[in-house]
Motif scaffolding. Structure first.
Motif, mmCIF file in Angstrom:
data_model
loop_
_atom_site.group_PDB
_atom_site.id
_atom_site.type_symbol
_atom_site.label_atom_id
_atom_site.label_comp_id
_atom_site.label_asym_id
_atom_site.label_seq_id
_atom_site.Cartn_x
_atom_site.Cartn_y
_atom_site.Cartn_z
ATOM 1 N N LEU A 117 0.832 -1.210 0.000
ATOM 2 C CA LEU A 117 0.000 0.000 0.000
ATOM 3 C C LEU A 117 0.864 1.257 0.000
ATOM 4 O O LEU A 117 0.760 2.119 0.874
ATOM 5 C CB LEU A 117 -0.942 -0.007 1.206
ATOM 6 N N GLU A 122 -1.278 4.308 -1.023
ATOM 7 C CA GLU A 122 -1.192 4.930 0.305
ATOM 8 C C GLU A 122 -1.991 6.229 0.333
ATOM 9 O O GLU A 122 -2.719 6.511 1.287
ATOM 10 C CB GLU A 122 0.276 5.213 0.649
ATOM 11 N N PHE A 125 -5.802 5.573 0.495
ATOM 12 C CA PHE A 125 -6.310 5.145 1.796
ATOM 13 C C PHE A 125 -6.236 6.248 2.842
ATOM 14 O O PHE A 125 -6.991 6.227 3.816
ATOM 15 C CB PHE A 125 -5.586 3.880 2.258
ATOM 16 N N GLN A 140 -10.270 -1.515 6.505
ATOM 17 C CA GLN A 140 -9.319 -2.603 6.720
ATOM 18 C C GLN A 140 -9.606 -3.770 5.788
ATOM 19 O O GLN A 140 -8.677 -4.430 5.287
ATOM 20 C CB GLN A 140 -9.385 -3.061 8.174
ATOM 21 N N TRP A 142 -10.777 -3.546 2.779
ATOM 22 C CA TRP A 142 -10.222 -3.169 1.467
ATOM 23 C C TRP A 142 -8.709 -3.399 1.433
ATOM 24 O O TRP A 142 -8.161 -3.908 0.455
ATOM 25 C CB TRP A 142 -10.537 -1.707 1.168
ATOM 26 N N LYS A 143 -8.028 -2.993 2.507
ATOM 27 C CA LYS A 143 -6.571 -3.171 2.564
ATOM 28 C C LYS A 143 -6.205 -4.650 2.475
ATOM 29 O O LYS A 143 -5.293 -5.038 1.725
ATOM 30 C CB LYS A 143 -6.024 -2.573 3.860
ATOM 31 N N ASP A 144 -6.907 -5.473 3.254
ATOM 32 C CA ASP A 144 -6.625 -6.909 3.242
ATOM 33 C C ASP A 144 -6.852 -7.510 1.860
ATOM 34 O O ASP A 144 -6.084 -8.379 1.408
ATOM 35 C CB ASP A 144 -7.515 -7.625 4.263
ATOM 36 N N ARG A 147 -3.917 -6.606 -0.442
ATOM 37 C CA ARG A 147 -2.722 -7.396 -0.111
ATOM 38 C C ARG A 147 -2.885 -8.830 -0.599
ATOM 39 O O ARG A 147 -1.942 -9.438 -1.114
ATOM 40 C CB ARG A 147 -2.487 -7.370 1.399
#
Length: 826
Positions: A117, A122, A125, A140, A142-144, A147
């Motif tokens: 990210l 970055e 987000f 969170q 979305w971040k997962d 990844r």
């Protein structure tokens, strides 16, 4: 939207395309879609322009569920779209449920930017965390998802196109018998070859991805593939003796490897790369005698792996990646003999508490990543021996002190300790000592619990530092030495809740962010040359030296300026409060009366309904014209005062605050334009407000001794000149009256009032202020007439005004005014 076929199959589509239209929709995605359709692959692609702020509709979720396969085209703007992110979450949910395959395409981006990210991801987000601060679980998720998709085998764009021709050449090697082709990648062909044991010595490369299915095949299917050099398997179980696997393997990628250890009869001595991410390995078999040619080893996400193998048999290893091995507790001491190791990655190994001191013997190591090792309490004291180290990442660890030898890392360029509670001990690091190596180009100390007593005071030795990240810390000011960083181009100070003062910054600075610093009052940027400036949420900012400053408005100034026109308020003058609307900081606060100095224009805003009676030229409405009268010998015009009375239009609940004053010299065909970033409204918003600004003709001499007349008002107003004043306060703001009053040198033809005004204005307000425009978007203001509160909104969030005829009329009128300005301005 592609139409579905009417059949009884579970699938309506072969492929679902997930992409950010603005990035790839009219180029790469079009070509990919056309190629898929041309080959008879039934593909779902959204052909409508979707607003990234809208929620994903059920028809799209169903289309994902009804597709065999998803291609996720990850571009720079992908993460900025909540639509795309919701799509991705659902795609991966379908993958986990089984039967749905996913293949990411990295379009003009580095896959590590997605996985970690970074870059545009970055930035995206950072905005999402503001917009969804009440739903951080969604963010969170979305971040997962990003990844997770980054871990899957992706397509490099160039390889993809070189492949949309090479693959056809391979197919022509044997159009009817795939077992005689050099490379096998189509799922149906590979399954046929393995199931029917059709493989031959012609096969050099084989790829079989069956995510979520966990199918089993016999190892005997590989018996005749004697020249197999490249083997990629995903979610595959092989049963039988591994001696049937080729002894010429050079690259083995086996994702979700199902066994607890490497079979002893699997010949790996010719391997150059071994990728076993998401494996079920408990240990890396000690029975493997030697992998003398191995350069790349990736065991990331092997959640059962507890320790690294003895690495003595891997003398050529260059990259060792063990990300997210959450059960890893021991790193074998033999790691120190890997003299060719360039990359060592333990990111998110959450159980790892220590690193062996032998890693300090890795003479070739360029990058060490221990970020996310939550229990790691320290780095080896002899860390400074890593003379080749360029990147050290230790974010989110339990590290509290930095090894004293870190200053010896002569090649270190990037150092990151964000989210570590660091302690800079004066005993270990006196203020005169350079803590960090002089080679540093990027230093990240975000959320490190740094206070005034713990922040490093000596930045002077970091002559090469370009990026400094200090967000989320507890200091009240920055050390003066931060102004001695000649190469610094990026400074991030977001969410420093106690920060009050920022000293003089270098002219090299191009990006400066200090969002959400509520106590910040003073920033010295008088040498700034322009760039990206973000100060959102800095509601108490009083002075951006070099651009503007706010200061308490004295009674004596008001009395001298107003003359017989008094304040329309029952409160004594010091108690009068107004709304201060700051477009630069995106804030609206209530404060006592303030004076504003910006671009050498001095302004005061008062809740009064009349222009001072001594103004020589006044008019109803938003325009006024005058001709400069004849001047006495030795007298010249030195500037002018402009006054505006404005109010919120009664019939509207919201307004678009965009104040602008334009003064046109028709005779000499040039103009001056001013649009302040700070504006004022009375607390009783329905009341009138008077804006009085003082404009002086004063040229600026820059550091090279050259007069800078690109923005200053030039003293080119002489008798007989025709001046027009145009005023626009924005949509929904009514200009009731305006006026202009000329100022003269020595002899004031209108009396002594002008001299008294100039004497009352603080001289500092006219000292060396930059004229560059502050690049900040305008705000919509919404007034709640019941509780008399003003709230601010981004213009983009109030697009409904663009559909209102009155807004269009205002916008057209303003555009017409600009088009009528002299060519010099346009």
């Amino acid at each position: 939207m592609a139409s579905s076929n009417s059949n009884s199959s579970k699938w309506d589509y072969d492929v679902f395309l997930s992409f950010k239209g603005a990035d790839t929709g009219k180029g790469f995605t079009d070509h990919l879609y056309s190629a898929l359709v041309r080959d008879g692959i039934h593909t779902f692609r959204d052909v409508n322009e979707i607003d990234s702020g809208e929620e994903i509709g059920p028809e799209y979720l169903q289309a994902i569920e009804k597709s065999r396969f998803s291609i996720v085209i990850l571009s720079k703007g992908y993460a900025s779209s909540t639509w795309c992110l919701d799509e991705l979450v659902h795609i991966l949910e379908c993958r986990k449920e089984g039967g749905h395959a996913v293949w990411p395409v990295f379009y003009d981006i580095d896959p590590s930017d997605v996985e970690e990210l970074k870059g545009s991801f970055e930035e995206a987000f950072a905005e999402h965390e503001k917009s969804f601060k009440d739903d951080m679980d969604k963010v969170q998720g979305w971040k997962d998802a990003l990844r997770e998709v980054a871990y899957l085998k992706g397509l490099d764009l160039q390889k993809h196109w070189d492949g949309d021709m090479g693959r056809e050449i391979v197919r022509q090697e044997s159009s009817t018998d795939p077992g005689k082709r050099s490379r096998l990648w189509l799922q149906e062909d590979v399954i046929d070859v393995i199931t029917d044991r059709m493989g031959t010595k012609a096969v050099e490369g084989l790829i079989l991805n069956l995510p979520g299915l966990k199918q089993s095949f016999s190892t005997k299917a590989f018996k005749k593939m004697k020249k197999l050099r490249l083997l990629q398997l995903n979610c595959i179980c092989l049963e039988g003796s591994y001696e049937y696997i080729s002894t010429k393997l050079r690259w083995l990628c086996w994702l979700e490897f199902p066994l607890k250890s490497i079979p002893p009869d699997l010949y790996l001595e010719t391997l150059i790369a071994l990728d076993m991410r998401y494996s079920s390995l408990h240990q890396f078999s000690e029975e493997i005698k030697s992998l003398k040619k191995l350069k790349f080893l990736n065991l990331s996400h092997s959640h059962e792996l507890t320790k690294t193998p003895n690495l003595e048999g891997l003398p050529c290893l260059e990259k060792l990646i063990l990300k997210d091995c959450v059960s890893l507790v021991e790193v074998h001491d033999s790691i120190g003999i890997l003299g060719r190791l360039l990359l060592l990655n333990f990111k998110n190994c959450k159980s790892l508490k220590t690193l062996p001191g032998s890693i300090c013997a890795l003479s070739s190591l360029k990058k060490l990543n221990v970020s996310g090792c939550l229990k790691l309490e320290g780095l080896p004291e002899d860390l400074g021996s890593l003379k080749s180290l360029v990147v050290l990442l230790a974010d989110g660890t339990a590290i509290s002190t930095i090894p004293e030898t870190i200053g010896n890392l002569e090649k270190l360029k990037i150092l990151s300790f964000h989210d570590c509670h660091l302690i800079f001990s004066p005993r270990k690091f006196p203020q005169t000592m350079n803590i960090f190596p002089a080679s540093l180009q990027e230093l990240d100390l975000r959320r490190c619990n740094l206070s005034d007593s713990m922040i490093p005071h000596d930045f002077r030795g970091l002559f090469l530092l370009q990026t400094l990240k200090l967000c989320g810390n507890n200091f009240t000011s920055l050390p003066a030495s931060i102004g001695n960083l000649p190469k610094l181009t990026k400074l991030l100070l977001n969410n420093c809740k106690r920060l009050e003062y920022i000293p003089e910054l270098q002219s090299s600075l191009e990006t400066f962010h200090a969002n959400d610093c509520p106590r910040l009052q003073f920033i010295n940027m008088k040498f700034w040359r322009g760039g990206e400036l973000k100060l959102n949420g800095c509601r108490n900012l009083k002075c951006l030296q070099g651009f503007f400053n706010l200061e308490p408005l004295g009674v004596d100034v008001v009395e001298k300026i107003l003359g017989t026109c008094g304040l329309v308020t029952e409160k004594p003058f010091p108690a009068v409060e107004v709304h201060i609307i700051n477009n630069l900081t995106r804030t609206a606060i209530i404060s006592p009366l303030q004076a504003l100095c910006e671009k050498s224009i001095y302004s005061i805003f008062l809740p009064v309904k009349d222009i001072p009676t001594w103004f020589s030229h006044q008019n109803e409405g938003d325009t006024i014209s005058l001709q400069v009268p004849a001047l006495d010998p030795g007298c010249k015009v030195t500037g002018f005062l402009i006054s505006v009375v404005y109010a919120w239009e009664d019939s509207l609940e919201s307004c678009y605050l965009s104040p602008n004053i334009t003064v046109i010299n028709r005779t000499r065909n040039f103009d001056w334009m001013y649009d302040p970033r700070v504006t004022f409204f009375p607390c009783e918003v329905e009341q009138d407000m008077m804006w009085l600004s003082c404009w002086l003709f004063e040229n600026e001499i820059n550091e090279k001794g050259i007069v800078d007349m690109s923005w200053r008002f030039q003293d080119e107003v002489e008798e007989g000149d025709q001046l027009d004043v145009l005023i626009d306060m924005g949509f929904g703001i009514v200009v009731k009256r305006c006026g202009i009053h000329l100022l003269y040198h020595h002899n004031d033809l209108q009396g002594s009032q002008s001299n008294d005004i100039l004497a009352a204005i603080p001289h500092a307000c006219f000292s060396r202020h930059h004229g560059r425009f502050m690049m900040s978007s305008r705000l919509f203001l919404t007034f709640d007439r019941n509780c008399h509160e003003v709230t601010c909104h981004e213009v983009t969030l109030a697009r409904r005004w663009h559909d209102v005829q009155s807004f269009k009329r205002w916008s057209n009128k303003r555009e017409q005014r600009v088009n009528e300005l002299p060519d010099f301005y346009r």
